[in-house]
Design a protein around this motif. Structure first.
Motif, mmCIF file in Angstrom:
data_model
loop_
_atom_site.group_PDB
_atom_site.id
_atom_site.type_symbol
_atom_site.label_atom_id
_atom_site.label_comp_id
_atom_site.label_asym_id
_atom_site.label_seq_id
_atom_site.Cartn_x
_atom_site.Cartn_y
_atom_site.Cartn_z
ATOM 1 N N ARG A 99 -5.377 1.015 10.365
ATOM 2 C CA ARG A 99 -4.393 2.070 10.609
ATOM 3 C C ARG A 99 -3.291 1.534 11.519
ATOM 4 N N GLY A 100 -2.654 0.459 11.055
ATOM 5 C CA GLY A 100 -1.554 -0.132 11.802
ATOM 6 C C GLY A 100 -0.297 0.711 11.688
ATOM 7 N N ALA A 101 0.751 0.264 12.356
ATOM 8 C CA ALA A 101 2.013 0.996 12.360
ATOM 9 C C ALA A 101 2.609 1.068 10.951
ATOM 10 N N HIS A 102 3.386 2.119 10.705
ATOM 11 C CA HIS A 102 4.067 2.265 9.420
ATOM 12 C C HIS A 102 4.988 1.068 9.169
ATOM 13 N N GLU A 103 5.050 0.646 7.916
ATOM 14 C CA GLU A 103 6.021 -0.377 7.510
ATOM 15 C C GLU A 103 6.892 0.210 6.406
ATOM 16 N N ASN A 104 8.184 0.088 6.579
ATOM 17 C CA ASN A 104 9.150 0.684 5.648
ATOM 18 C C ASN A 104 8.901 2.178 5.484
ATOM 19 N N ASN A 105 8.429 2.802 6.579
ATOM 20 C CA ASN A 105 8.159 4.241 6.653
ATOM 21 C C ASN A 105 6.944 4.676 5.849
ATOM 22 N N PHE A 106 6.069 3.741 5.487
ATOM 23 C CA PHE A 106 4.875 4.078 4.717
ATOM 24 C C PHE A 106 3.620 3.508 5.353
ATOM 25 N N ARG A 107 2.530 4.191 5.144
ATOM 26 C CA ARG A 107 1.196 3.706 5.425
ATOM 27 C C ARG A 107 0.261 4.404 4.446
ATOM 28 N N PRO A 108 -0.292 3.731 3.448
ATOM 29 C CA PRO A 108 -0.238 2.284 3.239
ATOM 30 C C PRO A 108 1.133 1.814 2.744
ATOM 31 N N ALA A 109 1.479 0.599 3.117
ATOM 32 C CA ALA A 109 2.703 -0.039 2.650
ATOM 33 C C ALA A 109 2.340 -1.247 1.792
ATOM 34 N N ILE A 110 3.262 -1.626 0.942
ATOM 35 C CA ILE A 110 3.026 -2.728 -0.003
ATOM 36 C C ILE A 110 3.104 -4.076 0.708
#
Length: 339
Positions: A99-110
């Protein structure tokens, strides 16, 4: 010295967003029933929609389709979907859910999934970008390309939303654009083909993977990766470091939030919109409170000054309303797939 051919392509990672469910239906229905590779999928789906997608897509695939569990073994002939609200990443032979920080405003991120394939699979990996808005997956596709993986992209003209495939092609010009109807056949033909042994992983890819897994987010690491920017993180308000990644300009904060320049722009727009409404609320509240004070003031001059102050807040409120009314609508990243 040339690296020896000692491995075989055995891992497929797939990323998609808006419009990708229909693409996945076609893709999974055409993958070989005895595919000699594992398949891991990260799809941008609101809420618990990814679990629903697993149930729906089982009907179209001859492969086993399951939701990921932390620590589960990665096996050939299985399609593993990222569950809600965690990043899915590849370990040596198992799945990590973090549950890391959002990437590109998504979690899960690609990007974290593709970056983990770059680190732990290298030349053995095949990355696939499907239909979607914006550009999540582009940085991960670059990481895979840098470690010798193949990058395939749904041809933009066959995608319901061509932004994501087009962004991946811009980030990795060597990527192959393939019509969705032919994408499975290409994967079937690549799987189990001989590949050269993986080269050492560039240090920056490894560091960013650790950050995604909450293992290495720190100011020291960001200083090694990039330079300070004048921007703040819209999620946590921390300072952002700017990364020049080939044709991509990206940003990271020391808590791990990551953005392409496009996703940062989208998030700043949202933050500004929220700030304007918050300021509007504050001005209306101030005007109402000052008028209440004026009612309870006995001196006529004091009452007059308070009423004048309230009128100034009213004028500012009208200006804010005009600004809000004239702003263009924000294009949402969080479009639901075409169920």
């Amino acid at each position: 010295m040339d690296r020896a051919v000692t491995h075989r392509a055995d891992t497929v990672v797939i990323g998609g967003s808006a419009g990708s469910l229909s693409a996945l239906r076609i893709l999974l229905s055409k993958l070989s029933a005895d595919l000699p590779a594992s398949v891991l999928v990260c799809q941008h789906v609101p809420g618990r929609g990814s679990l629903r997608a697993v149930d729906l897509l089982r009907k179209y695939s001859t492969l086993s389709v399951v939701a990921a569990e932390d620590g589960m073994e990665i096996v050939q002939g299985q399609v593993i979907f990222a569950p809600p609200d965690v990043h899915m990443m590849i370990g040596h032979e198992h799945v990590h859910l973090r549950r890391g920080a959002h990437e590109n405003n998504f979690r899960p991120a690609i990007d974290p999934l593709f970056r983990s394939a770059a680190v732990y699979r290298g030349t053995r990996a095949i990355g696939v970008i499907l239909s979607g808005l914006m550009d999540d997956g582009s940085a991960g596709a670059r990481a895979m390309h840098r470690t010798g993986g193949r990058v395939l992209v749904q041809s933009p003209e066959t995608a319901d939303f061509p932004d994501m495939p087009s962004a991946a092609l811009d980030a990795v010009p060597e990527a192959e654009a393939i019509a969705i109807e032919d994408l499975a056949a290409e994967i079937n033909s690549i799987a189990d083909t001989p590949v050269v042994s993986p080269a050492p992983v560039p240090w920056d890819i490894g560091v960013e993977l650790k950050i995604s897994g909450l293992e290495g987010a720190s100011m020291e690491n960001e200083n090694r990766l990039c330079q300070l920017s004048p921007y703040n993180c819209p999620h946590c308000n921390g300072v952002l470091w700017q990364i020049e990644d080939g044709p991509l300009t990206r940003f990271r904060c020391h808590t791990g939030h990551a953005y392409t320049i496009n996703s940062l722009n989208e998030m700043q727009e949202r933050a500004l919109d929220e700030s304007l409404f918050s300021t509007l609320r504050a001005h209306r509240g101030r005007a109402a409170l000052i008028r209440e004070m004026a009612k309870k003031t006995s001196g006529s001059e004091s009452r007059r000054r308070l009423e004048e102050r309230a009128k100034l807040y009213d004028e500012d409120t009208k200006r804010l309303e005009e600004i809000i009314q004239n702003r263009k609508p924000i294009l949402s990243l969080h479009d639901a797939p075409d169920w």
